[in-house]
Design a protein around this motif. Structure first.
Motif, PDB file in Angstrom:
ATOM      1  N   VAL A  71       0.852  -1.185   0.000  1.00 43.39           N
ATOM      2  CA  VAL A  71       0.000   0.000   0.000  1.00 43.39           C
ATOM      3  C   VAL A  71       0.892   1.241   0.000  1.00 43.39           C
ATOM      4  N   MET A  72       0.626   2.117  -0.960  1.00 40.17           N
ATOM      5  CA  MET A  72       1.333   3.394  -1.060  1.00 40.17           C
ATOM      6  C   MET A  72       0.378   4.473  -0.582  1.00 40.17           C
ATOM      7  N   LYS A  73       0.853   5.320   0.326  1.00 39.16           N
ATOM      8  CA  LYS A  73       0.025   6.414   0.831  1.00 39.16           C
ATOM      9  C   LYS A  73       0.652   7.730   0.396  1.00 39.16           C
ATOM     10  N   PHE A  74      -0.134   8.520  -0.327  1.00 40.25           N
ATOM     11  CA  PHE A  74       0.310   9.830  -0.781  1.00 40.25           C
ATOM     12  C   PHE A  74      -0.554  10.899  -0.129  1.00 40.25           C
ATOM     13  N   LYS A  75       0.092  11.925   0.409  1.00 39.22           N
ATOM     14  CA  LYS A  75      -0.614  13.092   0.934  1.00 39.22           C
ATOM     15  C   LYS A  75      -0.054  14.298   0.192  1.00 39.22           C
ATOM     16  N   ILE A 114      10.504  -1.485  -2.653  1.00 37.67           N
ATOM     17  CA  ILE A 114      11.171  -0.695  -3.694  1.00 37.67           C
ATOM     18  C   ILE A 114      10.619  -1.062  -5.072  1.00 37.67           C
ATOM     19  N   GLU A 115      10.711  -2.334  -5.424  1.00 39.70           N
ATOM     20  CA  GLU A 115      10.314  -2.755  -6.776  1.00 39.70           C
ATOM     21  C   GLU A 115       8.801  -2.727  -6.990  1.00 39.70           C
ATOM     22  N   CYS A 116       8.045  -3.213  -6.023  1.00 40.02           N
ATOM     23  CA  CYS A 116       6.583  -3.218  -6.189  1.00 40.02           C
ATOM     24  C   CYS A 116       6.016  -1.800  -6.303  1.00 40.02           C
ATOM     25  N   PRO A 117       6.423  -0.843  -5.457  1.00 38.14           N
ATOM     26  CA  PRO A 117       5.927   0.526  -5.637  1.00 38.14           C
ATOM     27  C   PRO A 117       6.330   1.144  -6.975  1.00 38.14           C
ATOM     28  N   ARG A 118       7.506   0.781  -7.495  1.00 30.53           N
ATOM     29  CA  ARG A 118       7.914   1.298  -8.813  1.00 30.53           C
ATOM     30  C   ARG A 118       6.914   0.894  -9.894  1.00 30.53           C
ATOM     31  N   ILE A 119       6.381  -0.305  -9.764  1.00 24.53           N
ATOM     32  CA  ILE A 119       5.401  -0.782 -10.746  1.00 24.53           C
ATOM     33  C   ILE A 119       4.071  -0.052 -10.588  1.00 24.53           C
ATOM     34  N   ASP A 146      11.924   8.292  -5.666  1.00 26.47           N
ATOM     35  CA  ASP A 146      13.069   7.397  -5.519  1.00 26.47           C
ATOM     36  C   ASP A 146      12.756   6.445  -4.364  1.00 26.47           C
ATOM     37  N   PHE A 147      12.175   5.304  -4.687  1.00 24.78           N
ATOM     38  CA  PHE A 147      11.740   4.368  -3.657  1.00 24.78           C
ATOM     39  C   PHE A 147      12.917   3.747  -2.901  1.00 24.78           C
ATOM     40  N   ALA A 149      15.739   5.386  -2.088  1.00 23.30           N
ATOM     41  CA  ALA A 149      16.114   6.403  -1.093  1.00 23.30           C
ATOM     42  C   ALA A 149      15.080   6.451   0.027  1.00 23.30           C
ATOM     43  N   LEU A 150      13.808   6.338  -0.320  1.00 27.64           N
ATOM     44  CA  LEU A 150      12.736   6.329   0.681  1.00 27.64           C
ATOM     45  C   LEU A 150      12.901   5.132   1.621  1.00 27.64           C
ATOM     46  N   TYR A 151      13.233   3.973   1.066  1.00 20.70           N
ATOM     47  CA  TYR A 151      13.444   2.765   1.871  1.00 20.70           C
ATOM     48  C   TYR A 151      14.637   2.965   2.812  1.00 20.70           C
ATOM     49  N   ARG A 152      15.731   3.479   2.290  1.00 14.56           N
ATOM     50  CA  ARG A 152      16.926   3.696   3.113  1.00 14.56           C
ATOM     51  C   ARG A 152      16.655   4.687   4.247  1.00 14.56           C
ATOM     52  N   GLN A 153      15.911   5.751   3.946  1.00 11.96           N
ATOM     53  CA  GLN A 153      15.561   6.731   4.987  1.00 11.96           C
ATOM     54  C   GLN A 153      14.734   6.078   6.088  1.00 11.96           C
ATOM     55  N   GLU A 154      13.780   5.245   5.707  1.00 13.05           N
ATOM     56  CA  GLU A 154      12.931   4.585   6.692  1.00 13.05           C
ATOM     57  C   GLU A 154      13.738   3.607   7.545  1.00 13.05           C
ATOM     58  N   MET A 155      14.652   2.858   6.924  1.00 10.96           N
ATOM     59  CA  MET A 155      15.481   1.921   7.688  1.00 10.96           C
ATOM     60  C   MET A 155      16.406   2.680   8.645  1.00 10.96           C
ATOM     61  N   ALA A 156      16.951   3.825   8.211  1.00  4.08           N
ATOM     62  CA  ALA A 156      17.800   4.642   9.085  1.00  4.08           C
ATOM     63  C   ALA A 156      16.979   5.206  10.238  1.00  4.08           C
TER      64      ALA A 156
END
Length: 171
Positions: A71-75, A114-119, A146-147, A149-156
């Protein structure tokens, strides 16, 4: 998407797993669009829109083997730079159900986020464009996300949050 892995001599490697990914479904889970200009009217004629887009992602395993919901959430918030009044607010939750197999367990989480949201992203971009246009504004073409970068930010962020309580605990 199927990826073949071959041995150095060019023959298929029997031990290498085949990666298989298939989109089973896509759907709008929730959507809200508020046109504040139409509701309140503009206080003055000078409008200089400032757009903010926030994105968050979620992945969950389904009961069926090798199936996952993403699920992708956009605001999307548009404010007037002149007086900070909100022009419109768009919230969209867009989901996809994927069949994924052949991905090593250690790589599955980043693959799903990363890959699923890109699709799914081109469909989200189109919905946002159509809704803003149909809502009385110029169509908003959201920049590419940039999914990775978004993933890396969340993991950090998660690593920092996990380290903070440990640092605060007295020895």
């Amino acid at each position: 998407m199927t990826e073949d892995v071959t041995a150095p001599n060019g023959a298929p490697s029997p031990a290498a797993p085949q990666v298989r990914m298939q989109v089973l479904a896509q759907y709008v889970r929730d959507m809200s669009f508020e046109n504040m200009v139409a509701r309140k009217g503009l206080a003055g004629g000078d409008v200089q829109p400032d757009i903010e887009v926030a994105v968050s992602l979620d992945a969950r395993k389904r009961a069926a083997e090798h199936q996952y919901d993403i699920v992708m959430k956009f605001k999307v918030t548009s404010k007037n730079k002149v007086n900070s009044e909100i022009l419109f607010l768009l919230e969209l939750e867009y989901g996809g159900t994927f069949h994924v197999e052949g991905i090593p367990e250690a790589q599955l989480h980043p693959f799903l986020l990363i890959e699923c949201p890109r699709i799914l992203f081109p469909f989200v971009r189109r919905i946002i464009s159509d809704v803003t246009r149909d809502g009385g504004f110029p169509p908003l073409n959201v920049d590419q996300v940039d999914f990775m970068a978004l993933y890396r930010q969340e993991m950090a962020r998660r690593a920092q949050a996990a380290a903070a309580p440990a640092a605060a605990t007295p020895n």
